[in-house]
Scaffold this motif. Structure first.
Motif: not given
Length: 374
Positions: A9-22
Protein backbone atom coordinates in the motif's frame (compact mmCIF):
# COMPACT_ATOMS: atom_id res chain seq x y z
CA UNK A 1 -2.07 -4.49 9.60
CA UNK A 2 1.41 -5.99 9.82
CA UNK A 3 4.42 -4.48 8.07
CA UNK A 4 4.54 -7.00 5.22
CA UNK A 5 0.88 -6.37 4.36
CA UNK A 6 1.21 -2.59 4.64
CA UNK A 7 4.31 -2.12 2.47
CA UNK A 8 2.53 -2.71 -0.90
CA UNK A 9 0.00 0.00 0.00
CA UNK A 10 2.75 2.44 0.97
CA UNK A 11 4.78 1.71 -2.17
CA UNK A 12 1.79 2.38 -4.43
CA UNK A 13 0.94 5.53 -2.47
CA UNK A 14 4.46 6.84 -3.03
CA UNK A 15 4.56 5.99 -6.74
CA UNK A 16 4.51 9.22 -8.80
CA UNK A 17 1.58 9.23 -11.20
CA UNK A 18 -0.59 6.87 -9.18
CA UNK A 19 -3.44 8.83 -7.62
CA UNK A 20 -6.56 7.68 -5.76
CA UNK A 21 -8.42 6.79 -8.99
CA UNK A 22 -5.67 4.47 -10.28
CA UNK A 23 -5.21 3.03 -6.80
CA UNK A 24 -8.91 2.21 -6.64
CA UNK A 25 -8.86 0.63 -10.08
CA UNK A 26 -6.03 -1.67 -8.97
CA UNK A 27 -7.82 -2.49 -5.72
CA UNK A 28 -11.00 -3.37 -7.60
CA UNK A 29 -9.12 -5.58 -10.05
CA UNK A 30 -6.95 -7.40 -7.52
CA UNK A 31 -9.59 -9.11 -5.40
CA UNK A 32 -6.86 -9.36 -2.77
CA UNK A 33 -4.73 -6.52 -1.44
CA UNK A 34 -1.70 -8.83 -1.41
CA UNK A 35 -1.61 -8.63 -5.22
CA UNK A 36 -0.72 -4.94 -4.99
CA UNK A 37 2.88 -5.90 -4.25
CA UNK A 38 3.25 -8.26 -7.23
CA UNK A 39 4.91 -6.64 -10.28
CA UNK A 40 3.64 -9.31 -12.67
CA UNK A 41 0.09 -8.86 -11.44
CA UNK A 42 0.31 -5.06 -11.70
CA UNK A 43 1.47 -5.39 -15.30
CA UNK A 44 -1.36 -7.80 -16.07
CA UNK A 45 -3.82 -5.40 -14.40
CA UNK A 46 -2.89 -2.78 -16.98
CA UNK A 47 -0.42 -0.60 -15.07
CA UNK A 48 1.52 1.37 -17.65
CA UNK A 49 5.21 0.57 -18.14
CA UNK A 50 6.25 4.07 -17.01
CA UNK A 51 4.23 3.75 -13.80
CA UNK A 52 5.59 0.26 -13.20
CA UNK A 53 9.15 1.65 -13.49
CA UNK A 54 8.27 4.43 -11.05
CA UNK A 55 6.78 1.82 -8.70
CA UNK A 56 10.03 -0.19 -8.76
CA UNK A 57 12.07 2.97 -8.07
CA UNK A 58 10.22 4.06 -4.94
CA UNK A 59 12.83 4.79 -2.28
CA UNK A 60 13.20 2.08 0.33
CA UNK A 61 14.42 4.77 2.72
CA UNK A 62 11.10 6.63 2.34
CA UNK A 63 9.14 3.44 3.05
CA UNK A 64 11.21 2.80 6.15
CA UNK A 65 10.62 6.39 7.25
CA UNK A 66 6.88 5.80 7.05
CA UNK A 67 7.22 2.64 9.14
CA UNK A 68 9.44 4.42 11.67
CA UNK A 69 6.82 7.16 12.06
CA UNK A 70 4.11 4.55 12.60
CA UNK A 71 6.10 3.01 15.44
CA UNK A 72 5.44 6.10 17.58
CA UNK A 73 2.67 6.33 20.15
CA UNK A 74 -0.88 6.98 18.90
CA UNK A 75 0.14 6.79 15.24
CA UNK A 76 -1.93 4.79 12.80
CA UNK A 77 -2.47 4.17 9.13
CA UNK A 78 -5.96 3.17 8.00
CA UNK A 79 -6.28 1.40 4.67
CA UNK A 80 -9.59 1.24 2.83
CA UNK A 81 -10.17 -2.30 4.08
CA UNK A 82 -9.52 -1.32 7.72
CA UNK A 83 -12.77 -1.40 9.76
CA UNK A 84 -11.66 1.85 11.43
CA UNK A 85 -11.61 3.69 8.09
CA UNK A 86 -14.41 6.29 8.40
CA UNK A 87 -17.51 5.12 6.53
CA UNK A 88 -18.57 8.72 5.90
CA UNK A 89 -15.35 9.34 3.96
CA UNK A 90 -15.56 6.05 2.09
CA UNK A 91 -18.75 7.35 0.42
CA UNK A 92 -17.02 10.16 -1.54
CA UNK A 93 -15.68 9.67 -5.08
CA UNK A 94 -12.15 8.18 -5.03
CA UNK A 95 -11.58 8.33 -1.26
CA UNK A 96 -7.93 8.29 -0.19
CA UNK A 97 -6.66 4.69 -0.14
CA UNK A 98 -4.72 5.35 3.06
CA UNK A 99 -5.24 7.72 5.96
CA UNK A 100 -2.44 8.59 8.35
CA UNK A 101 -3.78 9.41 11.81
CA UNK A 102 -2.04 10.77 14.88
CA UNK A 103 -4.34 10.61 17.88
CA UNK A 104 -7.59 8.67 18.31
CA UNK A 105 -8.83 7.09 15.05
CA UNK A 106 -12.16 6.20 16.70
CA UNK A 107 -13.14 9.88 16.54
CA UNK A 108 -13.36 9.66 12.75
CA UNK A 109 -16.48 7.49 13.07
CA UNK A 110 -18.37 10.13 15.07
CA UNK A 111 -20.68 12.78 13.55
CA UNK A 112 -18.46 15.66 12.43
CA UNK A 113 -19.14 19.20 11.30
CA UNK A 114 -16.50 21.22 9.47
CA UNK A 115 -15.81 24.84 10.40
CA UNK A 116 -13.80 26.69 7.77
CA UNK A 117 -13.11 30.26 6.80
CA UNK A 118 -10.64 33.03 6.06
CA UNK A 119 -7.02 32.94 7.13
CA UNK A 120 -7.10 36.72 7.54
CA UNK A 121 -10.21 36.67 9.67
CA UNK A 122 -11.65 39.59 11.60
CA UNK A 123 -11.73 39.54 15.42
CA UNK A 124 -15.51 38.94 15.22
CA UNK A 125 -14.99 36.02 12.84
CA UNK A 126 -12.45 34.43 15.18
CA UNK A 127 -14.79 34.90 18.12
CA UNK A 128 -17.67 33.33 16.19
CA UNK A 129 -15.54 30.35 15.17
CA UNK A 130 -14.44 29.66 18.75
CA UNK A 131 -17.94 30.08 20.17
CA UNK A 132 -19.67 27.90 17.56
CA UNK A 133 -16.99 25.20 17.83
CA UNK A 134 -17.29 25.10 21.61
CA UNK A 135 -21.07 24.81 21.55
CA UNK A 136 -21.10 22.25 18.74
CA UNK A 137 -18.80 19.97 20.73
CA UNK A 138 -21.11 20.32 23.72
CA UNK A 139 -23.97 19.21 21.45
CA UNK A 140 -22.08 16.05 20.51
CA UNK A 141 -20.31 16.94 17.26
CA UNK A 142 -16.63 16.54 16.51
CA UNK A 143 -15.34 19.80 15.02
CA UNK A 144 -13.22 19.28 11.91
CA UNK A 145 -11.05 21.87 10.18
CA UNK A 146 -7.76 22.31 8.33
CA UNK A 147 -5.26 23.63 10.93
CA UNK A 148 -4.81 26.85 8.91
CA UNK A 149 -4.38 30.30 10.39
CA UNK A 150 -7.51 32.31 11.13
CA UNK A 151 -10.88 30.57 11.32
CA UNK A 152 -9.47 27.01 11.23
CA UNK A 153 -7.22 27.58 14.22
CA UNK A 154 -9.98 29.36 16.13
CA UNK A 155 -12.35 26.43 15.51
CA UNK A 156 -9.83 23.91 16.84
CA UNK A 157 -9.10 26.05 19.89
CA UNK A 158 -12.80 26.56 20.63
CA UNK A 159 -13.44 22.80 20.60
CA UNK A 160 -10.45 22.12 22.85
CA UNK A 161 -11.40 24.90 25.27
CA UNK A 162 -14.80 23.24 25.73
CA UNK A 163 -13.12 19.85 26.41
CA UNK A 164 -14.54 18.63 23.11
CA UNK A 165 -13.06 16.64 20.28
CA UNK A 166 -11.52 18.12 17.15
CA UNK A 167 -9.96 16.70 13.98
CA UNK A 168 -7.36 18.57 11.94
CA UNK A 169 -6.94 17.51 8.31
CA UNK A 170 -3.44 18.39 7.11
CA UNK A 171 -1.98 19.17 3.69
CA UNK A 172 1.41 17.69 4.62
CA UNK A 173 2.78 14.46 6.00
CA UNK A 174 2.08 14.21 9.71
CA UNK A 175 5.77 14.46 10.57
CA UNK A 176 5.47 18.13 9.60
CA UNK A 177 3.23 20.96 10.81
CA UNK A 178 1.96 23.67 8.50
CA UNK A 179 1.80 26.48 9.35
CA UNK A 180 4.77 26.13 11.71
CA UNK A 181 3.26 28.54 14.23
CA UNK A 182 0.52 25.97 14.88
CA UNK A 183 2.99 23.37 16.15
CA UNK A 184 1.77 23.58 19.75
CA UNK A 185 -1.87 23.50 18.60
CA UNK A 186 -1.18 20.44 16.46
CA UNK A 187 0.42 18.67 19.41
CA UNK A 188 -2.62 19.40 21.58
CA UNK A 189 -4.98 18.15 18.87
CA UNK A 190 -2.95 14.94 18.52
CA UNK A 191 -3.23 14.40 22.28
CA UNK A 192 -6.93 15.23 22.66
CA UNK A 193 -8.30 14.64 19.16
CA UNK A 194 -6.75 13.53 15.87
CA UNK A 195 -4.52 14.80 13.08
CA UNK A 196 -5.33 13.26 9.69
CA UNK A 197 -3.57 13.26 6.32
CA UNK A 198 -3.62 11.28 3.10
CA UNK A 199 0.04 12.18 2.54
CA UNK A 200 2.96 10.04 3.77
CA UNK A 201 5.87 11.35 5.81
CA UNK A 202 8.16 14.00 4.37
CA UNK A 203 5.52 15.56 2.11
CA UNK A 204 5.62 19.35 2.24
CA UNK A 205 2.79 21.86 1.87
CA UNK A 206 2.27 22.46 -1.85
CA UNK A 207 -0.50 24.53 -3.44
CA UNK A 208 -2.10 21.50 -5.09
CA UNK A 209 -2.38 19.70 -1.75
CA UNK A 210 -4.90 22.11 -0.25
CA UNK A 211 -7.86 21.26 -2.50
CA UNK A 212 -7.16 17.58 -1.72
CA UNK A 213 -7.16 18.42 1.99
CA UNK A 214 -10.40 20.36 1.58
CA UNK A 215 -12.16 17.39 -0.03
CA UNK A 216 -11.31 15.33 3.07
CA UNK A 217 -12.56 18.03 5.43
CA UNK A 218 -15.95 18.03 3.73
CA UNK A 219 -15.91 14.27 3.12
CA UNK A 220 -15.48 13.46 6.80
CA UNK A 221 -18.27 15.83 7.82
CA UNK A 222 -22.05 15.89 7.72
CA UNK A 223 -21.97 19.56 6.85
CA UNK A 224 -19.62 22.50 6.32
CA UNK A 225 -20.11 25.78 8.21
CA UNK A 226 -18.36 28.70 6.54
CA UNK A 227 -17.72 31.25 9.27
CA UNK A 228 -16.07 34.03 7.28
CA UNK A 229 -14.80 34.10 3.69
CA UNK A 230 -13.87 36.54 0.97
CA UNK A 231 -15.39 36.11 -2.48
CA UNK A 232 -12.26 34.35 -3.79
CA UNK A 233 -11.65 32.23 -0.69
CA UNK A 234 -10.36 28.67 -0.50
CA UNK A 235 -13.23 28.04 1.91
CA UNK A 236 -15.61 28.35 -1.03
CA UNK A 237 -13.77 25.43 -2.65
CA UNK A 238 -14.53 23.37 0.44
CA UNK A 239 -18.19 24.42 0.19
CA UNK A 240 -18.33 23.43 -3.48
CA UNK A 241 -16.75 20.06 -2.71
CA UNK A 242 -19.27 19.57 0.09
CA UNK A 243 -22.14 20.08 -2.33
CA UNK A 244 -20.60 17.64 -4.81
CA UNK A 245 -20.32 15.07 -2.01
CA UNK A 246 -23.93 15.57 -0.92
CA UNK A 247 -23.05 17.38 2.30
CA UNK A 248 -24.92 20.33 3.78
CA UNK A 249 -23.46 23.83 3.38
CA UNK A 250 -24.15 26.47 6.02
CA UNK A 251 -22.86 30.04 6.37
CA UNK A 252 -22.81 32.80 8.97
CA UNK A 253 -23.80 36.21 7.55
CA UNK A 254 -21.91 39.39 8.40
CA UNK A 255 -21.88 43.11 7.84
CA UNK A 256 -22.32 44.32 4.27
CA UNK A 257 -19.23 46.48 4.94
CA UNK A 258 -17.04 43.48 5.83
CA UNK A 259 -15.22 42.04 2.76
CA UNK A 260 -14.70 38.82 4.74
CA UNK A 261 -18.48 38.30 4.77
CA UNK A 262 -19.00 38.46 1.01
CA UNK A 263 -18.18 34.81 0.42
CA UNK A 264 -20.75 33.78 3.04
CA UNK A 265 -23.37 36.07 1.50
CA UNK A 266 -22.70 34.57 -1.92
CA UNK A 267 -23.19 31.05 -0.51
CA UNK A 268 -26.46 32.07 1.15
CA UNK A 269 -27.73 33.53 -2.11
CA UNK A 270 -26.90 30.20 -3.76
CA UNK A 271 -28.94 28.25 -1.19
CA UNK A 272 -26.65 27.68 1.79
CA UNK A 273 -28.40 27.59 5.17
CA UNK A 274 -28.18 30.95 6.96
CA UNK A 275 -26.85 30.32 10.47
CA UNK A 276 -27.28 32.64 13.44
CA UNK A 277 -27.20 30.09 16.27
CA UNK A 278 -26.14 26.48 16.83
CA UNK A 279 -29.82 25.55 16.89
CA UNK A 280 -30.00 26.56 13.20
CA UNK A 281 -27.35 23.91 12.50
CA UNK A 282 -29.15 21.24 14.50
CA UNK A 283 -32.40 21.93 12.64
CA UNK A 284 -30.57 21.37 9.35
CA UNK A 285 -28.42 18.37 10.33
CA UNK A 286 -30.66 16.71 12.91
CA UNK A 287 -32.83 14.86 10.36
CA UNK A 288 -29.66 13.48 8.74
CA UNK A 289 -28.31 11.86 11.89
CA UNK A 290 -30.31 8.70 11.39
CA UNK A 291 -28.47 8.15 8.10
CA UNK A 292 -25.02 8.80 9.57
CA UNK A 293 -22.83 5.66 9.58
CA UNK A 294 -22.34 5.89 13.35
CA UNK A 295 -26.09 5.97 13.90
CA UNK A 296 -26.67 3.13 11.42
CA UNK A 297 -24.04 1.08 13.24
CA UNK A 298 -25.71 1.80 16.57
CA UNK A 299 -29.07 0.72 15.18
CA UNK A 300 -27.53 -2.43 13.71
CA UNK A 301 -25.86 -3.29 17.01
CA UNK A 302 -29.12 -2.69 18.83
CA UNK A 303 -31.01 -4.93 16.40
CA UNK A 304 -28.36 -7.65 16.72
CA UNK A 305 -28.81 -7.54 20.48
CA UNK A 306 -32.52 -8.17 20.05
CA UNK A 307 -33.86 -4.65 20.34
CA UNK A 308 -36.29 -3.44 17.71
CA UNK A 309 -34.62 -0.89 15.40
CA UNK A 310 -37.07 1.94 16.02
CA UNK A 311 -36.28 5.65 16.20
CA UNK A 312 -38.00 6.22 19.56
CA UNK A 313 -35.55 6.56 22.48
CA UNK A 314 -37.82 4.48 24.77
CA UNK A 315 -37.46 1.48 22.44
CA UNK A 316 -33.72 1.95 21.89
CA UNK A 317 -31.87 0.13 24.64
CA UNK A 318 -28.68 2.01 23.93
CA UNK A 319 -30.33 5.39 24.45
CA UNK A 320 -32.22 4.10 27.47
CA UNK A 321 -28.94 2.81 28.94
CA UNK A 322 -27.37 6.26 28.63
CA UNK A 323 -30.37 7.82 30.38
CA UNK A 324 -30.12 5.29 33.19
CA UNK A 325 -26.41 6.01 33.60
CA UNK A 326 -27.12 9.74 33.75
CA UNK A 327 -29.79 9.53 36.42
CA UNK A 328 -30.54 12.94 37.86
CA UNK A 329 -26.96 14.21 37.80
CA UNK A 330 -25.19 16.48 35.34
CA UNK A 331 -22.34 14.49 33.82
CA UNK A 332 -19.57 14.98 31.28
CA UNK A 333 -19.09 12.71 28.29
CA UNK A 334 -16.15 10.98 29.96
CA UNK A 335 -18.18 10.37 33.12
CA UNK A 336 -20.98 8.82 31.08
CA UNK A 337 -18.54 6.58 29.23
CA UNK A 338 -17.10 5.33 32.52
CA UNK A 339 -20.58 4.69 33.96
CA UNK A 340 -22.02 2.96 30.92
CA UNK A 341 -20.95 -0.15 29.02
CA UNK A 342 -20.70 1.69 25.70
CA UNK A 343 -17.65 3.09 23.86
CA UNK A 344 -17.08 6.83 23.37
CA UNK A 345 -18.48 6.81 19.82
CA UNK A 346 -21.74 5.18 20.91
CA UNK A 347 -22.20 7.52 23.88
CA UNK A 348 -21.53 10.65 21.83
CA UNK A 349 -23.94 9.59 19.08
CA UNK A 350 -26.58 8.71 21.71
CA UNK A 351 -26.22 12.10 23.43
CA UNK A 352 -26.86 13.89 20.16
CA UNK A 353 -29.98 11.85 19.46
CA UNK A 354 -31.29 12.35 23.01
CA UNK A 355 -30.79 16.10 22.80
CA UNK A 356 -32.59 16.29 19.47
CA UNK A 357 -35.45 14.31 21.00
CA UNK A 358 -35.65 16.69 23.96
CA UNK A 359 -34.62 14.11 26.57
CA UNK A 360 -31.39 15.82 27.66
CA UNK A 361 -29.88 19.30 27.47
CA UNK A 362 -26.33 20.67 27.62
CA UNK A 363 -25.32 22.08 31.00
CA UNK A 364 -22.43 24.42 31.93
CA UNK A 365 -18.93 22.98 31.92
CA UNK A 366 -19.47 20.59 29.02
CA UNK A 367 -21.98 18.54 31.01
CA UNK A 368 -25.37 17.04 30.16
CA UNK A 369 -28.55 16.92 32.21
CA UNK A 370 -31.65 14.79 31.85
CA UNK A 371 -34.96 16.51 31.15
CA UNK A 372 -38.10 15.07 32.69
CA UNK A 373 -41.05 14.99 30.33
CA UNK A 374 -44.28 16.38 31.71
Amino acid sequence: MNTDALLPWLRLLRTPGIGPATFHRLLSASGAAAALGDAAWLRAAGLEASLLRAWREVSEAELQRDLAWLSGAQRHVLTLDDPRYPAQLREIPAPPPLLFVQGDPELLALPQIALVGARTATPQGLENAEAFAAELTRRGFVVTSGLALGIDGAAHRGALAADGYTVAVCATGLDRVYPARHKALAQEIATRGALVSEFPTGVQALAEHFPRRNRLISGLSMGVLVVEAAQQSGSLITARLALEQGREVLAIPGSIHNPMARGCHALIRQGAKLVETVDDILVELGPLLGAHPARRAAASASASAGAAPTPTPEADERLAGILRAMGDETLTLDELVSRSTYPVAAVQAALMMLELDGRIAPAPGGRYQRLRRR
